[in-house]
Scaffold this active site. Structure first.
Site, PDB file in Angstrom:
ATOM      1  CG  ASP A  67     -51.043  18.855  20.578  1.00 27.64           C
ATOM      2  OD1 ASP A  67     -50.645  19.662  19.909  1.00 27.64           O
ATOM      3  OD2 ASP A  67     -50.752  17.719  20.532  1.00 27.64           O
ATOM      4  CD  GLU A 142     -46.897  10.693  24.653  1.00 25.11           C
ATOM      5  OE1 GLU A 142     -47.146   9.777  23.874  1.00 25.11           O
ATOM      6  OE2 GLU A 142     -46.023  11.432  24.963  1.00 25.11           O
TER       7      GLU A 142
END
Ligand code: PGA
Length: 245
Positions: A67, A142
Site C-alpha cells: 500500500d 479497513e
C-alpha cells in the site's frame, strides 16, 4: 493456519527473517510482497545484516508493497516508498527497478490499476508479509461491512489515522486515504506471513487465532481461508489473547 509463538518480538523477527532468507536462497528470483509500519522494521534490519554478511543475495528478487498513502510524494519522509528505501532497499543488494511501491500521487484509479497489474506480473507473490492494524486491518483494508478483492483506494478509519499519527508531527498531517492491495490480492500469495506484537493488537489477533469465524469487521480473519498462513506472535501477545498452543 500455523500460529507460531516465540519468546520475544526479537525472536519473531528472527523467525520471519529466516523464512525470507531461506526462500530467497531456494528461489533467488522470488517475488516478495512487502509491508510497512513499525512492526517489520527490526525484521528488515535482520535481512540487512544477513545480506551484508553474505548469507542472502537479493540481486534477482522482485518486490511489490501492499500500500501507499494518497497525496504525499515518494520523496516525503512518511511515504512508504521512502520507508522501504531507508529501512531496507538502500542497504541490500536489490535492484530498485525490481521493487514496486504504488504511487499515491496523480490519478488514483490509474494507480490502483497499476498496482493490480504488478500484483499479477510474472506470477503471484511467493511470500506476502503482513502486519495487522489494531482494528484487524491488513494492508489498508479497513474493517467495514464490505471489503474489496482488488487494488483500490481506501478511506482510512479514525483508529488507523490515530495509530499512524505517531509517525507524523500532528494527527491532521496523516493522509486520510490510501491505495492498497485488496483482499484477493493478499490471499493470492503462495504463502502469507503476519507478524504482530504489542497489546494494542490483542483483539485483532484474538479474532484471527481463537476461533473459525470470518468477518469483514476483522479483515485479518479472511486469512483463515488460505492454506499456507503463518501468524507469528510473541508469548506476551499470545497470553493476552488466551492462546495456549
Ligand atoms: P504497525 O502497523 O506495524 O505500525 O503496528 C501495522 C498495520 O497497521 O498494518
Amino acid at each position: 493456519m500455523n500460529v507460531v509463538v516465540t519468546n520475544s518480538y526479537d525472536e519473531s523477527c528472527a523467525y520471519v527473517a529466516d523464512m525470507i532468507c531461506r526462500l530467497v536462497n531456494e528461489k533467488p528470483d522470488c517475488k516478495l510482497g512487502l509491508a510497512t509500519g513499525g512492526t517489520p522494521v527490526p525484521m528488515y534490519k535482520k535481512l540487512i545484516e544477513a545480506n551484508q554478511a553474505g548469507k542472502v543475495d537479493f540481486s534477482k528478487v522482485r518486490t511489490v508493497n501492499l500500500d501507499e498513502y494518497c497525496g504525499i510524494p515518494a520523496t516525503h519522509d512518511q511515504s512508504y516508498r521512502y520507508f522501504m528505501n531507508t529501512n531496507l532497499f538502500d542497504h541490500i543488494n536489490i535492484d530498485k527497478a525490481n521493487t514496486y511501491v504504488a504511487s499515491g500521487m496523480g490519478d488514483p484509479q490509474a494507480n490502483a490499476a497499476a498496482l493490480e497489474a504488478k500484483v499479477r506480473e510474472g506470477g503471484v507473490a511467493d511470500l506476502q508479509l503482513l502486519g495487522i492494524g489494531n482494528n484487524g486491518h491488513i494492508a489498508f483494508n479497513e474493517a467495514a461491512d464490505k471489503l474489496h478483492a482488488t487494488a483500490h483506494i481506501e478511506k482510512l478509519t479514525e483508529s488507523t489515522i490515530h495509530a499512524n499519527s505517531r509517525f507524523f508531527e500532528k494527527e491532521e498531517d496523516v493522509p486520510t486515504t490510501a491505495i492498497t492491495m485488496g483482499m484477493g490480492d493478499i490471499l493470492a500469495a503462495k504463502c502469507v506471513v503476519l507478524i504482530a506484537t504489542g497489546l494494542a493488537k490483542t483483539e485483532a489477533i484474538r479474532g484471527l487465532v481463537m476461533d473459525d469465524v470470518i468477518t469483514t469487521h476483522n479483515p485479518s480473519t479472511m486469512l483463515k481461508m488460505h492454506g499456507n498462513v503463518y501468524v507469528v506472535i510473541d508469548r506476551e501477545l499470545a497470553d493476552a489473547v488466551g492462546y495456549k498452543g
